[in-house]
Structures are given as structure tokens and as C-alpha cells.
Design a protein around this motif. Structure first.
Motif, PDB file in Angstrom:
ATOM      1  N   THR A 131       0.833  -1.195   0.000  1.00  0.00           N
ATOM      2  CA  THR A 131       0.000   0.000   0.000  1.00  0.00           C
ATOM      3  C   THR A 131       0.866   1.242   0.000  1.00  0.00           C
ATOM      4  N   ALA A 132       0.559   2.171  -0.905  1.00  0.00           N
ATOM      5  CA  ALA A 132       1.192   3.487  -0.867  1.00  0.00           C
ATOM      6  C   ALA A 132       0.401   4.339   0.119  1.00  0.00           C
ATOM      7  N   VAL A 133       1.052   4.743   1.194  1.00  0.00           N
ATOM      8  CA  VAL A 133       0.402   5.508   2.259  1.00  0.00           C
ATOM      9  C   VAL A 133       0.819   6.961   2.104  1.00  0.00           C
ATOM     10  N   VAL A 134      -0.162   7.835   1.836  1.00  0.00           N
ATOM     11  CA  VAL A 134       0.114   9.223   1.498  1.00  0.00           C
ATOM     12  C   VAL A 134      -0.672  10.145   2.424  1.00  0.00           C
ATOM     13  N   LEU A 135       0.023  11.083   3.071  1.00  0.00           N
ATOM     14  CA  LEU A 135      -0.644  12.144   3.822  1.00  0.00           C
ATOM     15  C   LEU A 135      -0.662  13.376   2.921  1.00  0.00           C
ATOM     16  N   THR A 136      -1.806  13.639   2.313  1.00  0.00           N
ATOM     17  CA  THR A 136      -1.958  14.790   1.437  1.00  0.00           C
ATOM     18  C   THR A 136      -2.322  16.020   2.275  1.00  0.00           C
ATOM     19  N   VAL A 175       0.297  23.327   7.095  1.00  0.00           N
ATOM     20  CA  VAL A 175       0.836  22.297   6.211  1.00  0.00           C
ATOM     21  C   VAL A 175       0.757  20.939   6.891  1.00  0.00           C
ATOM     22  N   ASN A 176       0.605  19.885   6.089  1.00  0.00           N
ATOM     23  CA  ASN A 176       0.791  18.516   6.551  1.00  0.00           C
ATOM     24  C   ASN A 176       2.169  18.097   6.067  1.00  0.00           C
ATOM     25  N   ALA A 177       3.125  17.962   6.972  1.00  0.00           N
ATOM     26  CA  ALA A 177       4.514  17.797   6.540  1.00  0.00           C
ATOM     27  C   ALA A 177       5.182  16.508   7.005  1.00  0.00           C
TER      28      ALA A 177
END
Length: 404
Positions: free
Chosen positions: A215-220, A248-250
Motif C-alpha cells: 500500500t502506498a500511504v500518502v498524507l496529502t 501544512v501537513n509535513a
């Protein structure tokens, strides 16, 4: 118990045991398998093997295939340089024109740390220039201008998420309508798939196994997304976004034992989430435990270590927090923002003030083993640890230190 582990680029391309080929290391979790490192050092700090002047940027160095890669801005060019790790001697350089201008007058260099996979170095510039460069020769393989190609916005502080390479695909949070997350063929740069309408954050995606599936886990900018890295099919989503626009989500998501840890700051704080199929359970969430603005914490055993607080407020404090509950075990006041690496039974912190600190990875309390000023202010780029050498940079200088 479901087996969950961070996949490394070693699955796709043979890498040396000492390689640090991407943002936050082999597993994108700031862990190093290095041993035999000095437990303490003199007041002046670890021995400096060499230094090199560098241009602007917050992109961290990486090491792979016997090369140290540095991505920075020199004049009006974004430049990728390959150096000999032991000496700093130049091997090759690749550069292109950039027109990035920061709306707030901040550093105008690249923000995203390069990723090495498949014999190529993948870079993402502050203005959305995505390049693949041959690791051996420095020759360009392909280029995509993401902002122009997809009509995406550069965000508050430029494009910053470090590309993820998974199974021959380069995955980027582009942030455009219908192309929130896009995968490109690593060999050609052609689009493979695109998914979501999510705006781009500053967090870098990670590859993990959840429910037995890669799974590609992405915090956009809008929240957490789990995607099939082969097709882009959305497996789960969870909104996680501060209420104020100027945010921002960083920090990079951390995945362990089937759970995903997020930390954002800006009044939102941290959460431990448990995806099961399309559902996402909130194990705990608050703004009191570990609220990290842009540095990613490190998990060692059952505990998290990270800088709690915003860099533009009172100096953040270093905290140890229990993974499963969010309970704070101890706090070190006024530590400041810091990039962390877990190695050889301890933790190394490179602070925004340019200090290198070694301390124990223990929930029993903060025990410092060494501290030294090694760089200037601000130091924002994440360091790299390879073959006993720590490579770290600020806005003007790259330094190689011997930690053995």
C-alpha cells in the motif's frame, strides 16, 4: 496479528548495506542498521572528515551505489551533484534552470530529498520539475513539469514531498484536480495512473504492507490516503487537515503493526489510525501528545521520539510518547525542531539550530551522551547516515562527520 512492515527500495534494486538511498533512510522510518558508533564524543563534536560549500535548499543528502548525492540551488539552477562519500570529490553534476520564487522570501532551493532506485536518481524541484537522472553518469533520463502538466499549485512554500519509488513507479502527491496522487513509469516518466482530488501536502509517501497488501500511504493536504501502488485504486481514506488554511501537513506517516501514526500540529495534533479494508479506526487522537510541525518522529520499540510544538512559536520540546496510547513519558524543554535517526541503540538529533545531539532511546528519561554545534541556523535538511559517516547540511555548507 497482521504483519506490517515498511518496504525498502532494496526490494527493487540491490543496494549496499550502508546505503541511505532516500528521505529518512532505507525504510523511510529514520532507522539505520549501523553499529560500532561512538557512544560519546568530545565537546567539539565528532571528527569532521571534510566540508563543502553548497547552495540553497532543504533537500537532504542521500547515499547509494558508492555515491553521495546532493540536490541544491546554485544561482538560477537546481543542481544535482554526485560526490565521493569519503572525500567529497565531485564525480558528476546535472543542472537545469529554475524560476522558483518563494512568496515569503524564504530559501528558494529544492525542498524534496532525492530518491535512488533502478540505477536512477529521482529529484523533485521546488517548482515541480520531476527528473530521473542516471546514477552512474549523471545524464538525464526523463523530465516532467508537474505544475504545467497538471495545473497544480506550488503551495505556500514550493513543491516538497520526496518521490516514492515502488515496483517501477514514481509516486508523487501532485495535488491537482483528478490528479491528487500520480504514478509515473520509472523508466520513461509516462503517467501510469492518477487518483484523488487531494491537494498536495509537504509529507512524503511511504510504502507499507497493510492487510497483506502493498500500500502506498500518502498524507496529502486533505488527509490520509491508502492506494494500490500498481493501479492507484483507493483502498482507504481518512480526513486529517487543520482547520486553519495557513497550515501544512509535513511529517511522514509511520506504519507499524497494522497502525498508521500521523502528526500535523496547527491545533490538530497526532492520531494513531488502524485501517481495516476501507474502514479506518481511530485508536487515539489529540493535540497534547506529539504535535510535530514538519519533522517526522522516530519509533523505537513501543515508543515515539519527536519534537512537540511549532518552529515559529516557543522552541519545541523533545518528547517520548507511548505508541499505543499517546501517553507522554518524558519531555525535554526548549530542544527545538530536530531531524532524528535511530542507530546503534541510541538516537541522533540534528537540530534546526545546527547542533548534533546523541541521547538514549529510553522511555525512562532523557539521558544525553553528546552535543556539539556542527552547522549554522537554520538547519532544516534531514541528514544521512552511511558507513559510519553522518552527512548533514544547512543553507551554505555540507559536512561529513565520522561517527565511528
Amino acid at each position: 496479528m497482521r504483519l506490517t512492515f515498511l518496504l525498502t527500495l532494496a526490494l527493487a534494486v540491490p543496494l549496499g548495506a550502508a546505503d541511505w538511498p532516500q528521505f529518512h533512510g532505507p525504510g523511510r522510518d529514520n532507522h539505520s542498521a549501523e553499529t560500532g558508533l561512538a557512544k560519546e564524543w568530545p565537546a567539539a563534536g565528532p571528527p569532521v572528515l571534510w566540508t563543502k560549500a553548497v547552495g540553497q535548499g532543504w533537500a537532504g543528502p542521500v547515499v547509494a551505489g558508492g555515491k553521495l548525492l546532493v540536490f541544491h540551488r546554485v544561482g538560477d539552477e537546481e543542481k544535482l551533484e554526485a560526490l565521493e562519500p569519503a572525500t567529497g570529490k565531485g564525480l558528476w553534476a546535472f543542472a537545469y534552470r529554475t524560476r522558483y520564487r518563494d512568496d515569503f522570501g524564504m530559501d528558494e532551493g529544492p525542498r524534496a530529498t532525492p530518491t535512488v532506485a533502478g540505477g536512477a536518481v529521482v529529484t523533485l524541484g521546488a517548482n515541480g520539475d520531476l527528473h530521473a537522472v542516471d546514477l552512474a553518469t549523471g545524464k538525464a533520463r526523463w523530465h516532467r513539469a508537474l505544475l504545467a502538466d497538471y495545473g497544480a499549485d506550488k503551495g505556500f512554500f514550493g513543491v516538497a514531498g520526496s518521490p516514492l519509488v515502488a515496483d517501477g513507479r514514481v509516486i508523487v502527491n501532485v495535488g491537482a484536480k483528478g490528479a491528487g496522487v500520480v504514478a509515473f513509469d520509472a523508466a520513461t516518466g509516462k503517467e501510469v495512473w492518477k487518483a484523488t482530488d487531494d491537494a498536495a501536502g509537504y509529507s512524503s509517501p511511504v510504502l507499507a504492507t497493510l492487510d497483506g497488501k502493498a500500500t502506498a500511504v500518502v498524507l496529502t493536504r486533505d488527509g490520509l490516503v491508502g492506494l494500490d501502488p500498481a493501479t492507484g485504486a483507493v483502498r482507504f481514506t481518512h480526513p486529517y487537515k487543520p482547520r486553519i488554511r495557513e497550515s501544512v501537513n509535513a511529517a511522514t506517516p509511520l506504519v507499524w503493526n497494522g497502525d498508521v501514526f500521523l502528526t500535523v500540529s496547527y491545533g490538530l495534533g497526532a492520531a494513531l489510525l488502524r485501517p481495516t479494508g476501507a474502514a479506518v479506526e481511530e485508536v487515539w487522537a489529540n493535540d497534547r501528545s506529539l504535535s510535530c510541525q514538519y519533522n517526522t518522529p522516530v519509533r523505537v520499540g513501543e515508543f515515539l521520539y519527536g519534537a512537540h510544538g511549532r518552529a515559529d512559536g516557543a522552541p519545541p520540546e523533545l518528547r517520548c510518547v507511548e505508541w499505543k496510547t499517546g501517553a507522554v513519558k518524558w519531555a525535554r524543554p526548549r530542544f527545538g525542531p530536530a531531524s532524528l535517526i535511530a542507530a546503534d541503540g541510541g538516537l541522533f538529533a540534528l537540530t534546526a539550530g545546527g547542533e548534533l545531539v546523541r541521547f538514549d532511546a529510553s522511555p525512562a528519561g532523557y539521558v544525553e551522551r553528546g552535543r556539539a554545534a556542527v552547522l549554522g541556523t537554520p538547519t532544516r535538511a534531514a541528514p544521512a547516515l552511511s558507513d559510519g559517516r553522518l552527512f548533514a547540511r544547512d543553507g551554505t555548507k555540507l559536512v561529513c562527520m565520522n561517527l565511528k
